[in-house]
Write a protein that holds these residues in place. Sequence first.
Motif, PDB file in Angstrom:
ATOM      1  N   UNK A  89       0.819  -1.212   0.000  1.00  0.00           N
ATOM      2  CA  UNK A  89       0.000   0.000   0.000  1.00  0.00           C
ATOM      3  C   UNK A  89       0.850   1.259   0.000  1.00  0.00           C
ATOM      4  N   UNK A  90       2.122   1.135   0.367  1.00  0.00           N
ATOM      5  CA  UNK A  90       3.033   2.285   0.347  1.00  0.00           C
ATOM      6  C   UNK A  90       4.022   2.185  -0.819  1.00  0.00           C
ATOM      7  N   UNK A  91       3.749   1.284  -1.767  1.00  0.00           N
ATOM      8  CA  UNK A  91       4.637   1.055  -2.913  1.00  0.00           C
ATOM      9  C   UNK A  91       6.050   0.710  -2.465  1.00  0.00           C
ATOM     10  N   UNK A  92       6.156   0.066  -1.311  1.00  0.00           N
ATOM     11  CA  UNK A  92       7.462  -0.355  -0.806  1.00  0.00           C
ATOM     12  C   UNK A  92       7.884  -1.647  -1.501  1.00  0.00           C
ATOM     13  N   UNK A  93       9.163  -1.758  -1.771  1.00  0.00           N
ATOM     14  CA  UNK A  93       9.681  -2.900  -2.506  1.00  0.00           C
ATOM     15  C   UNK A  93      10.244  -3.958  -1.554  1.00  0.00           C
ATOM     16  N   UNK A  94      10.101  -5.217  -1.957  1.00  0.00           N
ATOM     17  CA  UNK A  94      10.773  -6.264  -1.191  1.00  0.00           C
ATOM     18  C   UNK A  94       9.873  -7.338  -0.631  1.00  0.00           C
ATOM     19  N   UNK A  95       8.561  -7.101  -0.509  1.00  0.00           N
ATOM     20  CA  UNK A  95       7.607  -8.114  -0.025  1.00  0.00           C
ATOM     21  C   UNK A  95       8.143  -8.855   1.200  1.00  0.00           C
ATOM     22  N   UNK A  96       8.199  -8.194   2.358  1.00  0.00           N
ATOM     23  CA  UNK A  96       8.788  -8.824   3.543  1.00  0.00           C
ATOM     24  C   UNK A  96       7.980  -9.987   4.096  1.00  0.00           C
ATOM     25  N   UNK A  97       6.697 -10.111   3.710  1.00  0.00           N
ATOM     26  CA  UNK A  97       5.842 -11.139   4.302  1.00  0.00           C
ATOM     27  C   UNK A  97       5.765 -12.413   3.494  1.00  0.00           C
ATOM     28  N   UNK A  98       6.839 -12.804   2.794  1.00  0.00           N
ATOM     29  CA  UNK A  98       6.810 -13.979   1.927  1.00  0.00           C
ATOM     30  C   UNK A  98       6.691 -15.272   2.735  1.00  0.00           C
ATOM     31  N   UNK A  99       5.867 -16.189   2.241  1.00  0.00           N
ATOM     32  CA  UNK A  99       5.779 -17.517   2.850  1.00  0.00           C
ATOM     33  C   UNK A  99       5.313 -18.519   1.802  1.00  0.00           C
ATOM     34  N   UNK A 100       5.441 -19.806   2.130  1.00  0.00           N
ATOM     35  CA  UNK A 100       5.015 -20.881   1.246  1.00  0.00           C
ATOM     36  C   UNK A 100       3.966 -21.737   1.943  1.00  0.00           C
ATOM     37  N   UNK A 101       3.177 -22.408   1.142  1.00  0.00           N
ATOM     38  CA  UNK A 101       2.261 -23.435   1.629  1.00  0.00           C
ATOM     39  C   UNK A 101       2.819 -24.781   1.210  1.00  0.00           C
ATOM     40  N   UNK A 102       2.974 -25.674   2.187  1.00  0.00           N
ATOM     41  CA  UNK A 102       3.485 -27.014   1.895  1.00  0.00           C
ATOM     42  C   UNK A 102       2.391 -28.037   2.149  1.00  0.00           C
ATOM     43  N   UNK A 103       2.330 -29.052   1.284  1.00  0.00           N
ATOM     44  CA  UNK A 103       1.391 -30.156   1.435  1.00  0.00           C
ATOM     45  C   UNK A 103       2.210 -31.415   1.673  1.00  0.00           C
ATOM     46  N   UNK A 104       2.026 -32.006   2.859  1.00  0.00           N
ATOM     47  CA  UNK A 104       2.843 -33.151   3.289  1.00  0.00           C
ATOM     48  C   UNK A 104       4.330 -32.853   3.134  1.00  0.00           C
ATOM     49  N   UNK A 105       4.711 -31.629   3.534  1.00  0.00           N
ATOM     50  CA  UNK A 105       6.114 -31.238   3.540  1.00  0.00           C
ATOM     51  C   UNK A 105       6.649 -30.721   2.228  1.00  0.00           C
ATOM     52  N   UNK A 106       5.878 -30.805   1.145  1.00  0.00           N
ATOM     53  CA  UNK A 106       6.338 -30.369  -0.165  1.00  0.00           C
ATOM     54  C   UNK A 106       5.777 -28.981  -0.477  1.00  0.00           C
ATOM     55  N   UNK A 107       6.622 -27.922  -0.509  1.00  0.00           N
ATOM     56  CA  UNK A 107       6.111 -26.567  -0.766  1.00  0.00           C
ATOM     57  C   UNK A 107       5.590 -26.422  -2.196  1.00  0.00           C
ATOM     58  N   UNK A 108       4.524 -25.659  -2.339  1.00  0.00           N
ATOM     59  CA  UNK A 108       4.058 -25.287  -3.670  1.00  0.00           C
ATOM     60  C   UNK A 108       5.073 -24.352  -4.321  1.00  0.00           C
ATOM     61  N   UNK A 109       5.035 -24.279  -5.630  1.00  0.00           N
ATOM     62  CA  UNK A 109       5.967 -23.403  -6.340  1.00  0.00           C
ATOM     63  C   UNK A 109       5.662 -21.932  -6.076  1.00  0.00           C
ATOM     64  N   UNK A 110       4.389 -21.613  -5.899  1.00  0.00           N
ATOM     65  CA  UNK A 110       3.992 -20.217  -5.700  1.00  0.00           C
ATOM     66  C   UNK A 110       4.442 -19.719  -4.325  1.00  0.00           C
ATOM     67  N   UNK A 111       4.970 -18.487  -4.287  1.00  0.00           N
ATOM     68  CA  UNK A 111       5.314 -17.830  -3.021  1.00  0.00           C
ATOM     69  C   UNK A 111       4.236 -16.804  -2.705  1.00  0.00           C
ATOM     70  N   UNK A 112       3.704 -16.868  -1.514  1.00  0.00           N
ATOM     71  CA  UNK A 112       2.584 -16.017  -1.121  1.00  0.00           C
ATOM     72  C   UNK A 112       3.075 -14.801  -0.339  1.00  0.00           C
ATOM     73  N   UNK A 113       2.169 -13.824  -0.158  1.00  0.00           N
ATOM     74  CA  UNK A 113       2.542 -12.587   0.520  1.00  0.00           C
ATOM     75  C   UNK A 113       3.312 -11.640  -0.361  1.00  0.00           C
ATOM     76  N   UNK A 114       3.217 -11.829  -1.670  1.00  0.00           N
ATOM     77  CA  UNK A 114       4.010 -11.045  -2.623  1.00  0.00           C
ATOM     78  C   UNK A 114       3.164 -10.184  -3.544  1.00  0.00           C
ATOM     79  N   UNK A 115       1.843 -10.232  -3.394  1.00  0.00           N
ATOM     80  CA  UNK A 115       0.957  -9.497  -4.302  1.00  0.00           C
ATOM     81  C   UNK A 115      -0.142  -8.790  -3.519  1.00  0.00           C
TER      82      UNK A 115
END
Length: 756
Positions: A89-115
Amino acid sequence: MNWSTHAVVAALISFMASPVWAADLLVEAESFTDHGGWKLDTQFISEMGSPYLLAHGLGQACQDAKTEVTFPAPGKYRVFVRTKDWVAQWDAQGAPGKFQLAIDGEPLEETFGTQSADWFWHDGGIVDIDKTKVTLSLKDLTGFDGRCDAIYFTNDLNAKPPTSGSQLAKWRKNKLGITEDIKVEGPYDLVVIGGGYSGMGAAISAARMGCKVALIQDRPVLGGNGSSEVRVWAMGLIRRGKYPRIGEIIDEFADSAKKSPGTYEEFGDDQKEAIVQAEPNIDLFLNHHANQLEMKDGQISSVTAFDTRTSQVREFKGTLFCDATGHGSIGALAGALYDQTDKGRMGMSNMWRWDEADHETTFPETPWALDLSMKDFPYPRDHHGQWFWESGFDKDPIQGAEAIRDWNLRAVYGAFNAMKNREGASKHKNAELTWLAYIGGPRESRRLIGDVILTQDDIVDKREFPDGCVPSTWSIDLHYPKKEFADKFPDNPFISIAVHDRRVDRGYGYPVPYRCFYSKNIPNLFMAGRCISVSHEALGTVRVMKTCGMMGEVVGKAASICKIHDCSPRDVYEDHWSEMDELLKLPGQARRETVTSQIEMPKVLPPASSYGPPSGLNPTEMAGIVVDDIQAEKSGTWTEGTGLKGYVGYGYLYAGEKGAKVRFPVKVEKGGKYEVRLAYQPHENRSEDVHVTVAGKQAKDAQTIDMRKKPPIEEGFISLGVFPFEAGETAYVEVEGSGKGNAHADAVQLLPVDAK
């Protein structure tokens, strides 16, 4: 092709384009069985619709949050995660809140908290689920406050869940299957919403006077701003004025913090809960957020809350309700009249601390935080980022609360980045960020309107109300952006300054009227805490926690009278004040099983005084003759203080004005020689030449004292010499400022040398 052939073809096409059956799974993040290092954040439900998990790791990735889920069947599912890029919301760069969702320990390719600057359903793509039971994990990548609200799987690969508002809320309830599963609680004599000092005071007081009480708190701990989550030490003096027993309940659970922010242990979360749980008339509901209510004949008939961990909905039926939310949330839902200051409103704090490790430490660069150098913020004295780390002054304190909190986080991370990675690096090689409040400490939002709206003039002019009952002893303390730090971020400054009007009677207290504690237009609604009926200026003195807690004590006693007479809070004042007067004189430990039972008095009564117990050293327990500054005569401008601990009595006085004087009158009963001592608190801003005079019929002396130096005698005293005094005379010790730094006056002590 006839009509029936068209229908068969259309049906076949539809069958081939869609799953044979619809299958989906909604998982609320708060329902994860193991939160790992993630925190359950419930502050912004009214704004974004739900609790969520927050990866608050202070720059170190949090331990995974995990839960096992059951799918309706194996197959291909599209997965969505409701989240946001919290700095976008402040046009700040870097997406500090990045995280992944893993299913049975295997992370999805998509990284969340970036959009997206707003909460939305982030498309995670299509996944193959090959069994019905799987383990979901949230894998934090940064430690910088990534957030996950919910996860949705659907085998309709073209589906999209609703984005926001009532449509989303209805959809969620339907997917969770809780639409009709509402548990009814009660009926209660008093339903208290909000478990800070005011809510606790109301619940305990009402319960001890025989009312059946529900106490609803949206956090896992009690105390509000005075909990370990926020760590604002409890200010305001208790047990004084016309009803010196008011405050004895608050005294049972008030924190013992030596600084603000204090330590986790000092706030005694477990002790607070144990005191409430010990009351048989209280049903405590932690982790419950109240967001709906029902009205009948212009009154509240029930309040609905949901469990922030399981989404279980409960309806609390009651006769009386108390809004102790701080935001006037229940009053607003009920249509109660309220006011809200638009310009010049106080903001929200998120305090913090850092410590020294026994080794060199690192801290990640924070290009998305506020771009700060060491000159852009006050250096955190004693390793504390204190109350003045405050922002959101004219932002929406309710719908804009998450953005205010997040701006505060950006300010702190930017400051610590300056300490570790910029010009402060050489000095802070071993520094580590050890605590930062992710739960905000708000000061002001809605103020519900009662039969009396207390103003600054009422307080300063000491206007007497017949129902004055809660002593307010804090100065009229209003916060504004501090100009020297505001220039770089004029739209949202993050460092405040406190402007005090100290004409409040600190010793006896200004008695706030009872009519500020109930709604003008909702007949069965009480309020206690920051949302009572006062002006913006008057809020500056009544808003501190012990004062708010005493409001709750008064509300609880009034609720018992309402129960006895089947009357409204207004009727207590108009028709039953003599009865209320008697209850206000009872000790806090007095109790009865029901409102018609005999009141049982405690076996041991604490001493009562119109000035209450001292918050510092008790002068009555000290040797000789002791005169506290509360008994002294002042001329010029003197400020009352309590920040430097070890003082005598209720505080101390200080003045930087040249010629400002404090005279301590000393009545000597027995003649003889006495050593005369003066107490003061040393500080670097004190004067090195404070003029002190001793005067009596025979005693004459004048000297100067360097108050930057620590007093040499135990309990903060310095000897002024030994002087003769006659029996029955009134001598005096006078302290006068030179104008070169602050003069300080705390107490005078006379110790007999050969008294007759």
